[in-house]
Scaffold this motif. Structure first.
Motif, short mmCIF file in Angstrom:
data_model
loop_
_atom_site.label_atom_id
_atom_site.label_comp_id
_atom_site.label_asym_id
_atom_site.label_seq_id
_atom_site.Cartn_x
_atom_site.Cartn_y
_atom_site.Cartn_z
N THR A 141 15.42 40.63 35.99
CA THR A 141 14.33 40.94 36.58
C THR A 141 14.41 40.66 38.42
O THR A 141 13.62 41.32 38.91
N GLU A 142 15.45 39.81 38.51
CA GLU A 142 15.70 39.39 39.88
C GLU A 142 15.84 40.70 40.73
O GLU A 142 15.54 40.41 42.10
N VAL A 143 16.38 41.74 40.38
CA VAL A 143 16.75 42.61 41.21
C VAL A 143 15.42 43.47 41.60
O VAL A 143 15.53 44.10 42.72
N PHE A 144 14.06 43.28 40.93
CA PHE A 144 13.14 44.23 41.28
C PHE A 144 12.14 43.03 41.70
O PHE A 144 11.01 43.40 42.08
N LYS A 145 12.37 42.06 42.41
CA LYS A 145 11.74 41.01 43.20
C LYS A 145 10.87 41.64 44.18
O LYS A 145 9.66 41.24 44.45
N SER A 146 11.65 42.34 45.23
CA SER A 146 10.82 42.86 46.36
C SER A 146 9.68 43.79 46.01
O SER A 146 9.05 44.39 46.93
N LEU A 147 9.43 44.35 44.62
CA LEU A 147 8.39 45.13 44.48
C LEU A 147 7.19 44.54 44.77
O LEU A 147 6.04 45.15 44.82
N GLY A 148 7.19 43.23 44.52
CA GLY A 148 6.16 42.17 44.65
C GLY A 148 5.15 42.37 43.09
O GLY A 148 3.89 42.04 43.56
N CYS A 149 5.66 42.62 41.99
CA CYS A 149 4.97 42.83 40.83
C CYS A 149 5.52 42.10 39.87
O CYS A 149 5.81 42.69 38.97
N ASN A 150 6.07 40.68 40.14
CA ASN A 150 6.87 40.02 38.91
C ASN A 150 6.32 40.09 37.57
O ASN A 150 7.11 40.09 36.55
N ASP A 151 4.80 40.09 37.49
CA ASP A 151 4.36 39.91 36.37
C ASP A 151 4.41 41.42 35.34
O ASP A 151 4.70 41.23 34.17
N LEU A 152 4.38 42.33 36.09
CA LEU A 152 4.61 43.94 35.56
C LEU A 152 5.95 43.87 34.98
O LEU A 152 6.40 44.20 33.89
N ILE A 153 6.93 43.45 35.91
CA ILE A 153 8.49 43.40 35.78
C ILE A 153 8.79 42.61 34.33
O ILE A 153 9.50 43.08 33.59
#
Ligand code: MHQ
Length: 264
Positions: A141-153
């Motif tokens: 999940t940390e790869v997608f951190k900069s999307l700013g939607c940690n809950d969705l990820i």
């Protein structure tokens, strides 16, 4: 030879019938759907499993995390759109789909393509370490951190993890995604009855297949998954709205046309 037992033809037939699987018309549809899945699944599952050792390094993860929100949304939108194009091809190869009106084909794909991508994602997911095959390597999940939607990820990863726990076969993934796609409850269908007929044919095919492999209990588990899919898609739309509210002029230039058409 003379001491051979006389052959009892009717008895023999009975025994043969007991061991031969009876061919049902639904088997034909199952074969069609499994073939359509195999031809449009982007990567074979054995390929994906053989690549599990390829994991993003610390530096590569940091590089993803230092990307701008816009760049990361754009990348993910491109990956998603790419996967959706394979789902469109899957739909077109299902017997009966192209006989629906063009409006209804579009309604089913608009409502179901992300759901199918999310079900297919469990094939690219490694439940041992919670990583997914993304842009050539496995990452968490940390790869997608900069999307700013940690809950969705986090919700998407949890969903993949729970789907992996069901150990679906490729045949089951194929039939389940077809059932998800041919949902007769989608709003704006012109000929709901026609979609419902097609859906029930696939449903029967799925049930027969599960029964034969003694996996009937899978049905109730998968109907639970259908509800989770619905809420994941709503969450995606909601996060997309928030992203675009802050960047009203960006939408057209940032996203691929198909992503735009499907979700904005
Ligand atoms: C691949 C596996 C895979 C990996 C990651 C920014 C945006 C458009 C929305 C998956 C929110 C994020 C992505 C993780 C979300 C929709 C992104 C985040 C096929 C593609 C797939 C499934 C990606 C699809 C898009 C996902 C779910 O083999």
């Amino acid at each position: 030879s003379p001491d051979q037992q006389p052959v009892n033809a009717p008895g023999l037939t009975c025994r043969l019938l007991c061991v031969l699987p009876s061919l049902l018309s639904s088997d034909c549809l199952t074969a069609n759907i499994v073939k359509s899945h195999r031809e449009t699944c982007q990567y074979r599952v054995e390929e994906l499993q053989a690549l599990r050792w390829k994991v993003f390094s610390r530096e590569e993860v940091l590089a993803y995390q230092s990307k701008s929100v816009e760049e990361m949304w754009q990348r993910c939108a491109y990956r998603l759109t790419d996967s959706i194009q394979y789902v469109v091809e899957f739909a077109k190869r299902i017997d009966g789909f192209l006989e629906l009106s063009q409006n209804d084909q579009i309604v089913l794909l608009k409502g179901g393509s992300l759901e199918v991508v999310l079900v297919r994602m469990c094939r690219s997911f490694n439940p041992d370490n919670g990583t997914v095959f993304f842009e050539g390597k496995y990452g968490g999940t940390e790869v997608f951190k900069s999307l700013g939607c940690n809950d969705l990820i986090a919700s998407i990863f949890e969903f993949s993890q729970s789907l992996c726990a069901l150990h679906l076969s490729e045949q089951e993934v194929a039939l389940f995604t077809a059932v998800v796609l041919l949902n007769p409850e989608r709003a704006w269908l012109q000929d709901k009855e026609k979609v419902a007929r097609l859906h029930s044919h696939v449903d029967v095919a799925f049930k027969n297949t599960l029964q034969r492999s003694h996996r009937d209990t899978m049905l109730s588990k998968l109907s639970q998954k259908t509800l989770q899919l619905k809420s994941l898609c709503l969450l995606h739309i909601d996060r997309l709205r928030s992203f675009l509210e802050l960047r009203p002029l960006l939408a057209h230039s940032l996203f691929p046309p198909l992503y735009h058409e499907l979700f904005t």
